[in-house]
Design a protein around this motif. Sequence first.
Motif, PDB file in Angstrom:
ATOM      1  N   ILE A  29       0.829  -1.204   0.000  1.00  0.00           N
ATOM      2  CA  ILE A  29       0.000   0.000   0.000  1.00  0.00           C
ATOM      3  C   ILE A  29       0.869   1.262   0.000  1.00  0.00           C
ATOM      4  N   ILE A  30       1.936   1.261   0.796  1.00  0.00           N
ATOM      5  CA  ILE A  30       2.843   2.418   0.827  1.00  0.00           C
ATOM      6  C   ILE A  30       3.497   2.604  -0.542  1.00  0.00           C
ATOM      7  N   ALA A  31       3.860   1.482  -1.178  1.00  0.00           N
ATOM      8  CA  ALA A  31       4.444   1.562  -2.524  1.00  0.00           C
ATOM      9  C   ALA A  31       3.454   2.196  -3.496  1.00  0.00           C
ATOM     10  N   VAL A  32       2.197   1.769  -3.413  1.00  0.00           N
ATOM     11  CA  VAL A  32       1.157   2.327  -4.279  1.00  0.00           C
ATOM     12  C   VAL A  32       0.962   3.808  -3.976  1.00  0.00           C
ATOM     13  N   PRO A 269      -6.404   5.690  -7.718  1.00  0.00           N
ATOM     14  CA  PRO A 269      -7.334   6.821  -7.896  1.00  0.00           C
ATOM     15  C   PRO A 269      -7.665   7.534  -6.587  1.00  0.00           C
ATOM     16  N   ILE A 270      -7.789   6.773  -5.489  1.00  0.00           N
ATOM     17  CA  ILE A 270      -8.095   7.396  -4.190  1.00  0.00           C
ATOM     18  C   ILE A 270      -6.966   8.336  -3.799  1.00  0.00           C
ATOM     19  N   PHE A 271      -5.736   7.820  -3.841  1.00  0.00           N
ATOM     20  CA  PHE A 271      -4.591   8.649  -3.487  1.00  0.00           C
ATOM     21  C   PHE A 271      -4.447   9.811  -4.462  1.00  0.00           C
ATOM     22  N   GLY A 272      -4.741   9.556  -5.730  1.00  0.00           N
ATOM     23  CA  GLY A 272      -4.635  10.616  -6.732  1.00  0.00           C
ATOM     24  C   GLY A 272      -5.587  11.761  -6.432  1.00  0.00           C
ATOM     25  N   LEU A 274      -6.818  12.458  -3.465  1.00  0.00           N
ATOM     26  CA  LEU A 274      -6.346  13.076  -2.228  1.00  0.00           C
ATOM     27  C   LEU A 274      -5.239  14.089  -2.510  1.00  0.00           C
ATOM     28  N   PHE A 275      -4.267  13.710  -3.331  1.00  0.00           N
ATOM     29  CA  PHE A 275      -3.166  14.621  -3.639  1.00  0.00           C
ATOM     30  C   PHE A 275      -3.644  15.809  -4.474  1.00  0.00           C
ATOM     31  N   SER A 276      -4.658  15.588  -5.304  1.00  0.00           N
ATOM     32  CA  SER A 276      -5.213  16.696  -6.075  1.00  0.00           C
ATOM     33  C   SER A 276      -5.859  17.729  -5.152  1.00  0.00           C
ATOM     34  N   VAL A 277      -6.547  17.227  -4.130  1.00  0.00           N
ATOM     35  CA  VAL A 277      -7.190  18.128  -3.167  1.00  0.00           C
ATOM     36  C   VAL A 277      -6.148  18.883  -2.350  1.00  0.00           C
ATOM     37  N   LEU A 278      -5.127  18.144  -1.877  1.00  0.00           N
ATOM     38  CA  LEU A 278      -4.129  18.747  -0.997  1.00  0.00           C
ATOM     39  C   LEU A 278      -3.148  19.651  -1.743  1.00  0.00           C
ATOM     40  N   LEU A 279      -2.735  19.232  -2.932  1.00  0.00           N
ATOM     41  CA  LEU A 279      -1.670  19.955  -3.634  1.00  0.00           C
ATOM     42  C   LEU A 279      -2.186  20.903  -4.716  1.00  0.00           C
ATOM     43  N   LEU A 280      -3.319  20.553  -5.315  1.00  0.00           N
ATOM     44  CA  LEU A 280      -3.840  21.373  -6.402  1.00  0.00           C
ATOM     45  C   LEU A 280      -5.121  22.109  -6.028  1.00  0.00           C
ATOM     46  N   ASN A 281      -5.549  21.957  -4.764  1.00  0.00           N
ATOM     47  CA  ASN A 281      -6.736  22.657  -4.255  1.00  0.00           C
ATOM     48  C   ASN A 281      -8.012  22.327  -5.030  1.00  0.00           C
ATOM     49  N   GLU A 282      -8.099  21.097  -5.521  1.00  0.00           N
ATOM     50  CA  GLU A 282      -9.316  20.685  -6.204  1.00  0.00           C
ATOM     51  C   GLU A 282     -10.391  20.318  -5.181  1.00  0.00           C
ATOM     52  N   VAL A 283     -11.660  20.462  -5.578  1.00  0.00           N
ATOM     53  CA  VAL A 283     -12.790  20.166  -4.694  1.00  0.00           C
ATOM     54  C   VAL A 283     -13.222  18.712  -4.886  1.00  0.00           C
TER      55      VAL A 283
END
Length: 315
Positions: A29-32, A269-272, A274-283
Amino acid sequence: MDTMMAKQQERLKTRRVRRGNSLYISASIIAVLLWSTSFVGTKIAYTSFPPLTLGAARFVIAAIILGLILLIKKDKLKPSVKDIGLMSISGVLGTTLYFSLENIGVELTTASNAAIIVASYPAITALMEFLFFRKKTSWVKAIGIGVAMIGVYQISYSPETQTDDKQLVGNIILIVAGFIFALYNFTTRKVVKKYSMITISFYQTLAGAITFIPVALIEKASWQTPDIKSFLILLYLGVFCSVIAFLLYNFGLRKLSSSSAMTLMNLVPIFGVLFSVLLLNEVLSINQLIGGVIIILGVVLSMRETSKKQVLESK
């Protein structure tokens, strides 16, 4: 009395196996998780690096780091010529071929299409396990993979029909990449229990980096001096997404089947998101939230089936 003691011992053994499995599952999971960040990093690095050049530079850095670690570690168990050959083949598959295809595919298609295609990788791996190794897929595992793919569809669905030829080519390339990564899994499992993770990853990465360099020369006309941000992203991709992620994933393959390990790719996709919300400020939309829950459910179903099977096999 004997029956009660036998049942108690069986329960204890089951718990021990599950605790042991959780370590390998957590590593995968960490690798993913790290690989999920590479999509954001790769997009940023494209401002200075073309796709194949970025892949080559990333794995040259990784090969150097792994080589230094191997020298310091002084592993006394030297791989046989045959096993070096297998590790080299898996390195070319999982490094040169897979990441060449992935980098080009991600550049050509949309993030939503890429997420849907990545969700098909576990099914591709399970199919190849059945065709080439006659390994049957249980109903629980099949349902788990199916549920996870439904969750990815929930996250990625767009009512707009994609008619762009360039996107179609990108989608096909990413599907081919799924078959390549499945082959990487099968080849790696032949040596993963014989040698340390450092040894395996070094030979894989070295072979991949060496074969990546001539491929990157195709883009020589597009080379330029990278900016600071792109260079730092390149270092991140080389250290965390290449060295650390592959070490953890190979560690997980010691206990997990290829299709089970690939099922965890549905978490991308879940992590993707999450990172979009945190780093790109997506809703985060309600569809994405529901899809994330469905994906987690599907992954849990698949991994639960694997744990039960491993308990039976350990008796």
